[in-house]
Design a protein around this motif. Structure first.
Motif, mmCIF file in Angstrom:
data_model
loop_
_atom_site.group_PDB
_atom_site.id
_atom_site.type_symbol
_atom_site.label_atom_id
_atom_site.label_comp_id
_atom_site.label_asym_id
_atom_site.label_seq_id
_atom_site.Cartn_x
_atom_site.Cartn_y
_atom_site.Cartn_z
ATOM 1 N N LYS A 1 -0.354 -0.587 4.787
ATOM 2 C CA LYS A 1 -0.739 0.554 5.592
ATOM 3 C C LYS A 1 -0.943 0.066 7.018
ATOM 4 N N ASP B 1 0.809 -1.218 0.000
ATOM 5 C CA ASP B 1 0.000 0.000 0.000
ATOM 6 C C ASP B 1 0.846 1.274 0.000
ATOM 7 N N VAL B 2 2.015 1.211 0.667
ATOM 8 C CA VAL B 2 2.831 2.403 0.856
ATOM 9 C C VAL B 2 4.260 2.106 0.422
ATOM 10 N N TRP C 1 7.216 2.592 9.788
ATOM 11 C CA TRP C 1 6.774 3.893 9.289
ATOM 12 C C TRP C 1 8.004 4.797 9.283
#
Length: 473
Positions: free
Chosen positions: A45, A29-30, A222
Motif C-alpha cells: 500500500k 497488501d494490494v 497505482w
C-alpha cells in the motif's frame, strides 16, 4: 480449495516491491492485474507521506556537482550489466510473467538501454539542453544591455514520472535525466512493468545507500485513474511537473489535474511512418535494400516502440508496390522468427485484417494475422492501428501525396532515397512531424537531439532568477 491449492495460488501472484526515498518496501497488501496479459501482481500500500518530499527541505541533489552525479550514473550502468546483479535478474524473471514481449527481447532491450549511462552521452545531453550547464550547479551571473545584474539557476524540480510499459529503456533514461536535473523524482510504474525502475534503484542503493540520488528517488505503482491516490499526489504543493508517457487515456487522465504551478511535460502517443520514393524500384538490389531497411523500422522493439513504422507510403504503380510488399513481408517474418516473438494478434485486429483479405480490388494482404508478420497494401491508410508486426503500405503516385497524412502525432519519418530528404523536411515539420531519418534508422538517434519536438531537460527544471541590481541612470 485445499491447503496445497491455496499455496499454489498465492505463489502465482507476482510480487512488485516499492522503493521510497532510499528504502525498499516489500509486502502484498494490494493486488492488481497487468495491462496486456491480465497477470495478477501484488504491491505494498502506498505511504503517501513517504512518497512526498517536503518543500520545506531543499532537494537532496541540489548541491551535488553534476560531474559527481554523472560518475554515479556511469557506475550504476556498469553494475546493472554485471552478471551477479541479483536485482536485474529478478526483474527479468518477474517481467516474463507480466510483459507482452518475450523475456529475451526485454532483457536485450534493457541491456542496450544501459548504453545511455555513458559519460560522453550524458554530458552531450546536458550540453545540448542547456546553453550554460553551470546553471545546474549554481547561480550564474547575468547582465543585460542596460547594465542590470541578476543570477539565474536551473533549480532542481519536483517531478512525477508516469512511465510507459513498452520499453525498459525509458526507465533507464528517466532515472538518468531526473538525476542530472537534480530532481526529486516519483516514478509511477506501469502495470506491464512494475519492476525495472525498482531494480535500477536497488542497484544504486547497493553502491551507496546514502547517496543523494538514492534519497531523491521513489518508485511505486497505482492503477492509472485511481482518484484516491492522484487527487493527493497531483498537486502543486508537492510537485512542479508531471512527465507523462503513454497512450491517450493516460495523458487525458493527467490533464484533468493540471493547473497553476502544476505543469505537464508530455511524451504523448506518437505514430511513426516511412516514405519510400520511386528510386527504390531502380533495380532488384535497390528494392531488396529498401524493403530490408523498412523492415528494420517496422520491427523496432517488435513494433512496440513509438519510433516503429506502422504506415509506409510508397511511390509507384501497384505492380511495383506489390513487389515491395512481398519483399517487406519476407523480411518482417524473418525478423519476427529471429526474435522469438510470435504472439497472435488480438481478436479485433485479426478480424479487421481477415476482412481486408476478402476485398481483393482495394487491398493486398501478405501473410496471415498470426503474429508472424503481415503487410497490407491500400490506397489510403487503414483506419486501425497497425501493431504486433503489422505494416500498412499505402501506394501513392507521388511522395507529395503522402504529406497530407502527416500530423502532430507523427513522430519519426524514415525516408528513402536519402538525397530527397531536404526537399521534404520543411513540409513534414509544417505538418507536425518531429523527426526525419534515413530509412532503417528509426531506432538510433543523434545524442542530445530534441525528443518529441522539445529539449526535455530544459523543460524539466524550475528556472529561478535572482535580481540583484538596478541599471545605472
Amino acid at each position: 480449495m485445499n491447503a496445497t491449492d491455496t499455496k499454489s495460488a498465492a505463489e502465482a501472484v507476482v510480487s512488485a516491491p516499492f522503493f521510497l526515498r532510499g528504502e525498499l518496501v516489500e509486502s502484498q497488501d494490494v493486488t492488481h492485474r497487468s495491462r496486456d496479459l491480465g497477470v495478477t501482481f501484488a504491491t505494498p500500500k502506498i505511504d503517501l507521506n513517504k512518497a512526498v518530499h517536503p518543500r520545506t527541505e531543499v532537494p537532496p541533489l541540489l548541491n551535488v556537482p553534476l560531474a559527481e552525479i554523472i560518475d554515479f550514473l556511469v557506475e550504476t550502468g556498469q553494475r546493472m550489466l554485471a552478471p551477479d546483479n541479483p536485482y536485474m535478474q529478478e526483474c527479468f524473471d518477474r517481467m516474463a510473467s507480466t510483459h507482452i514481449l518475450p523475456r529475451s527481447v526485454v532483457e536485450t532491450t534493457a541491456k542496450h538501454a544501459v548504453a545511455y549511462l555513458d559519460k560522453r552521452i550524458l554530458m552531450a545531453e546536458v550540453e545540448q539542453n542547456f546553453p550554460d550547464p553551470a546553471a545546474l550547479d549554481g547561480w550564474v551571473p547575468k547582465q543585460d544591455f542596460t547594465g542590470r545584474k541578476s543570477f539565474v539557476r536551473a533549480f532542481a524540480p519536483r517531478l512525477i514520472h508516469v512511465l510507459p510499459g513498452n520499453s525498459p529503456g525509458v526507465a533507464v533514461k528517466s532515472v538518468a535525466q531526473g538525476s542530472m536535473v537534480k530532481a526529486v523524482n516519483l516514478f509511477k510504474m506501469s502495470s506491464a512493468d512494475p519492476f525495472t525502475m525498482v531494480a535500477i534503484l536497488r542497484t544504486m542503493a547497493a553502491i551507496d545507500p546514502n547517496h543523494p540520488i538514492v534519497k531523491s528517488m521513489s518508485a511505486v505503482y497505482w492503477r492509472g485513474g485511481d482518484d484516491a491516490t492522484e487527487r493527493v499526489l497531483y498537486r502543486p504543493q508537492y510537485f512542479d511537473k508531471i512527465v507523462a508517457w503513454g497512450g491517450g487515456d493516460a495523458i487525458n487522465n493527467v490533464i484533468k489535474y493540471l493547473g497553476p504551478g502544476f505543469q505537464l511535460v508530455s511524451f504523448d502517443p506518437k505514430t511513426s511512418i516511412s516514405m519510400v520514393g520511386k528510386e527504390a524500384f531502380a533495380s532488384d538490389e535497390t528494392l531488396t535494400l529498401a524493403a530490408d531497411l523498412a523492415s528494420a523500422d517496422v520491427m523496432t522493439l517488435n513494433q512496440e516502440a513509438c519510433v516503429a513504422s506502422r504506415f509506409l507510403y510508397v511511390e509507384g504503380g501497384q505492380a511495383d508496390v506489390d513487389r515491395f510488399c512481398e519483399k517487406l513481408h519476407k523480411r518482417i517474418a524473418e525478423r519476427a522468427a529471429a526474435s522469438g516473438d510470435v504472439r497472435p494478434l488480438d481478436m479485433d485486429l485479426r478480424e479487421q485484417i481477415e476482412t481486408l483479405t476478402m476485398m481483393d480490388d482495394d487491398y493486398g494482404v501478405w501473410g496471415r494475422p498470426d503474429g508472424k508478420g503481415v503487410v497490407i497494401r491500400s490506397d489510403e491508410p487503414v483506419d486501425f492501428h497497425p501493431i504486433n508486426k503489422t505494416a500498412n503500405v499505402v501506394r501513392v503516385d507521388s511522395l507529395d501525396d503522402a504529406v497530407k497524412w502527416v500530423n502532430v502525432a507523427t513522430q519519426t519519418v524514415g525516408f528513402y532515397p536519402f538525397d530527397r530528404m531536404p526537399a521534404y523536411r520543411d513540409r513534414l515539420a509544417s505538418g507536425g512531424a518531429q523527426r526525419i531519418v534515413h530509412l532503417g534508422e528509426a531506432g538510433p538517434s543523434t545524442i542530445g537531439n530534441p525528443h518529441d519536438a522539445m529539449y526535455p531537460l530544459h523543460r524539466f527544471v524550475h528556472w529561478m532568477a535572482h535580481e540583484d541590481g538596478v541599471a545605472p541612470k
